[in-house]
Design an enzyme around this catalytic site. Structure first.
Site, PDB file in Angstrom:
ATOM      1  N   TYR A   1       4.155 -20.134 -47.567  1.00  0.00           N
ATOM      2  CA  TYR A   1       2.818 -18.868 -47.625  1.00  0.00           C
ATOM      3  C   TYR A   1       2.700 -17.786 -47.247  1.00  0.00           C
ATOM      4  O   TYR A   1       3.741 -17.771 -45.887  1.00  0.00           O
ATOM      5  CB  TYR A   1       1.848 -19.760 -47.327  1.00  0.00           C
ATOM      6  CG  TYR A   1       0.909 -19.940 -45.792  1.00  0.00           C
ATOM      7  CD1 TYR A   1       1.939 -20.990 -44.830  1.00  0.00           C
ATOM      8  CD2 TYR A   1       0.654 -19.235 -44.903  1.00  0.00           C
ATOM      9  CE1 TYR A   1       2.031 -20.731 -43.663  1.00  0.00           C
ATOM     10  CE2 TYR A   1       0.453 -19.595 -43.329  1.00  0.00           C
ATOM     11  CZ  TYR A   1       1.340 -20.215 -42.557  1.00  0.00           C
ATOM     12  OH  TYR A   1       0.860 -20.000 -41.752  1.00  0.00           O
TER      13      TYR A   1
ATOM     14  N   ARG B   1       5.127 -38.126 -58.546  1.00  0.00           N
ATOM     15  CA  ARG B   1       5.146 -37.668 -56.801  1.00  0.00           C
ATOM     16  C   ARG B   1       6.258 -38.503 -56.996  1.00  0.00           C
ATOM     17  O   ARG B   1       6.533 -39.919 -57.342  1.00  0.00           O
ATOM     18  CB  ARG B   1       4.218 -39.085 -56.425  1.00  0.00           C
ATOM     19  CG  ARG B   1       4.444 -38.993 -55.055  1.00  0.00           C
ATOM     20  CD  ARG B   1       3.302 -38.918 -53.844  1.00  0.00           C
ATOM     21  NE  ARG B   1       3.193 -39.316 -53.095  1.00  0.00           N
ATOM     22  CZ  ARG B   1       4.373 -39.567 -51.750  1.00  0.00           C
ATOM     23  NH1 ARG B   1       5.436 -40.672 -52.365  1.00  0.00           N
ATOM     24  NH2 ARG B   1       4.708 -39.583 -50.664  1.00  0.00           N
TER      25      ARG B   1
ATOM     26  N   LYS C   1       7.845 -19.863 -43.624  1.00  0.00           N
ATOM     27  CA  LYS C   1       6.422 -19.813 -43.118  1.00  0.00           C
ATOM     28  C   LYS C   1       6.040 -21.025 -44.490  1.00  0.00           C
ATOM     29  O   LYS C   1       5.326 -20.906 -45.271  1.00  0.00           O
ATOM     30  CB  LYS C   1       6.237 -18.867 -43.650  1.00  0.00           C
ATOM     31  CG  LYS C   1       4.419 -18.344 -42.824  1.00  0.00           C
ATOM     32  CD  LYS C   1       3.952 -17.140 -42.842  1.00  0.00           C
ATOM     33  CE  LYS C   1       2.933 -16.912 -42.903  1.00  0.00           C
ATOM     34  NZ  LYS C   1       2.376 -17.295 -41.355  1.00  0.00           N
TER      35      LYS C   1
ATOM     36  N   GLU D   1       5.874 -20.540 -29.115  1.00  0.00           N
ATOM     37  CA  GLU D   1       5.072 -18.889 -29.198  1.00  0.00           C
ATOM     38  C   GLU D   1       3.578 -19.379 -29.063  1.00  0.00           C
ATOM     39  O   GLU D   1       3.780 -20.726 -29.039  1.00  0.00           O
ATOM     40  CB  GLU D   1       5.454 -18.488 -31.139  1.00  0.00           C
ATOM     41  CG  GLU D   1       5.876 -19.950 -32.082  1.00  0.00           C
ATOM     42  CD  GLU D   1       6.188 -19.739 -32.971  1.00  0.00           C
ATOM     43  OE1 GLU D   1       6.013 -18.152 -33.845  1.00  0.00           O
ATOM     44  OE2 GLU D   1       6.821 -19.942 -34.324  1.00  0.00           O
TER      45      GLU D   1
ATOM     46  N   LEU E   1       8.881 -17.854 -35.845  1.00  0.00           N
ATOM     47  CA  LEU E   1       8.580 -17.533 -37.074  1.00  0.00           C
ATOM     48  C   LEU E   1       8.789 -16.085 -36.643  1.00  0.00           C
ATOM     49  O   LEU E   1       8.096 -15.461 -35.697  1.00  0.00           O
ATOM     50  CB  LEU E   1       6.911 -17.447 -37.423  1.00  0.00           C
ATOM     51  CG  LEU E   1       6.703 -16.767 -38.595  1.00  0.00           C
ATOM     52  CD1 LEU E   1       7.579 -17.858 -39.874  1.00  0.00           C
ATOM     53  CD2 LEU E   1       5.027 -16.645 -38.835  1.00  0.00           C
TER      54      LEU E   1
HETATM   55  N1  PMP Z   1       4.114 -17.643 -35.125  1.00  0.00           N
HETATM   56  C1  PMP Z   1       3.800 -18.357 -36.007  1.00  0.00           C
HETATM   57  C2  PMP Z   1       3.276 -19.939 -35.932  1.00  0.00           C
HETATM   58  C3  PMP Z   1       2.487 -18.520 -37.079  1.00  0.00           C
HETATM   59  O1  PMP Z   1       1.929 -18.739 -37.682  1.00  0.00           O
HETATM   60  C4  PMP Z   1       2.220 -16.740 -37.084  1.00  0.00           C
HETATM   61  C5  PMP Z   1       0.951 -16.523 -38.184  1.00  0.00           C
HETATM   62  N2  PMP Z   1       1.495 -16.652 -39.817  1.00  0.00           N
HETATM   63  C6  PMP Z   1       2.705 -15.823 -35.872  1.00  0.00           C
HETATM   64  C7  PMP Z   1       3.818 -16.319 -35.052  1.00  0.00           C
HETATM   65  C8  PMP Z   1       2.730 -14.234 -36.272  1.00  0.00           C
HETATM   66  O2  PMP Z   1       2.956 -13.724 -37.392  1.00  0.00           O
HETATM   67  P1  PMP Z   1       2.555 -12.171 -38.490  1.00  0.00           P
HETATM   68  O3  PMP Z   1       2.225 -11.226 -37.663  1.00  0.00           O
HETATM   69  O4  PMP Z   1       3.791 -12.490 -39.270  1.00  0.00           O
HETATM   70  O5  PMP Z   1       1.784 -12.612 -38.681  1.00  0.00           O
END
Ligand code: PMP
Length: 283
Positions: free
Chosen positions: A33, A100, A148, A181, A205
């Site tokens: 996503y 499935r 993601k 994070e 991410l």
């Molecule tokens: N880390 C994680 C685990 C996230 O879910 C997000 C938001 N999607 C971010 C960091 C920040 O990413 P972005 O700045 O691209 O929204």
């Protein structure tokens, strides 16, 4: 006004927007996503988000159901028909509908849905003024969170634990006691005029907001170090922040029982927000 969503090539009333019960997203979390921020009807850092989406697809060996160039058209159209000034577009692709079976299906077509949501700028501004509270939680996610994916069970549990403690975000702690994070954001602290954020790896991410803030900071005098930080660093921090496509730059005033600075937002919050807003590309 009715809300319109995009489902596999069709624009549908949101309340009538459905996917099949054997969609692999529903059964296996087999999908990816993206979330695009919208400011003043414009998409924030479109290229960064769409390129990350295509990287996520590639890592999962999944096909895009439409051409790369078509995404922009549909996103802009959703913003327009839903009359969004500020808000977000949520976009999800799964490996499609198939009986499935863990193995990749042979002939399934990837499913694509998009949802538009309006969020007033005032909502963001009100939270910004107060700052948010963070709860630390063990990082229970898999080893490829650089992709993601829609497999968000660990972040769901983390965010709920934060909510149960009257906090708005969870900071995830790895086995060595370092913050990786946020459950849905990038984590930052400012300590003695040095800004810390976790270095890129498969354990976080690569935030698009992170990238733009770093670009914006290059013009300011703040020293940035991409270095892990732990609870001791947090205790010594003067300020703290999260960044994400929906929160932009958001100050953190408390982590667990630790007040950051004097427990109010610090002077760098506005400086960083401005630096970020100057660095983003709106299209
Ligand atoms: N880390 C994680 C685990 C996230 O879910 C997000 C938001 N999607 C971010 C960091 C920040 O990413 P972005 O700045 O691209 O929204």
């Amino acid at each position: 006004m009715s809300k319109i969503s995009y489902v596999n090539g069709n624009y549908c009333e949101h309340k009538d927007s459905f996917v099949h019960i054997e969609d692999r997203g529903y059964q296996f979390a087999d999908g990816v996503y993206e979330v695009f921020g919208v400011i003043n009807k414009k998409i924030v850092d479109y290229d960064g988000h769409i390129n990350r989406l295509f990287r996520s697809l590639k890592e999962l060996r999944m096909n895009s159901p439409i051409n790369k160039s078509s995404y922009y058209f549909h996103i802009k159209r959703l913003v327009k028909i839903n009359r969004i000034d500020d808000g977000l577009i949520y976009l999800q692709i799964t490996r499609g509908v198939a009986e499935r079976d863990f193995k990749f299906p042979k002939n399934a077509r990837s499913s694509l849905v998009m949802i538009a949501k309006g969020i007033s700028q005032d909502t963001y501004d009100d939270t910004f003024k107060k700052g948010i509270k963070v709860k630390t939680v063990k990082d229970l996610r898999w080893k490829r969170v650089d992709i993601k994916t829609i497999n968000l069970l660990a972040p769901v549990l983390a965010k709920q634990e934060a909510t149960d403690h009257y906090c708005q975000e969870a900071w995830l702690i790895d086995d060595d006691g370092f913050v990786t994070e946020g459950s849905s954001s990038t984590a930052w602290i400012l300590k003695k005029n040095v800004l810390y954020t976790t270095p890129l790896s498969n354990s976080i991410l690569n935030g698009i907001t992170r990238q733009s803030l770093i670009k914006g900071l290059n013009k300011n005098k703040v020293r940035l170090t991409e270095k892990k930080f732990n609870i001791i660093d947090i205790k010594e921090a003067d300020e703290a922040f999260i960044t994400s496509a929906t929160q932009y730059v958001m100050p953190v005033v408390k982590v667990d029982h630790i007040k950051i600075g004097n427990g109010k937002i610090g002077k760098y919050a506005s400086i960083f927000r401005k630096a970020y807003m100057e660095a983003v590309k709106l299209s």
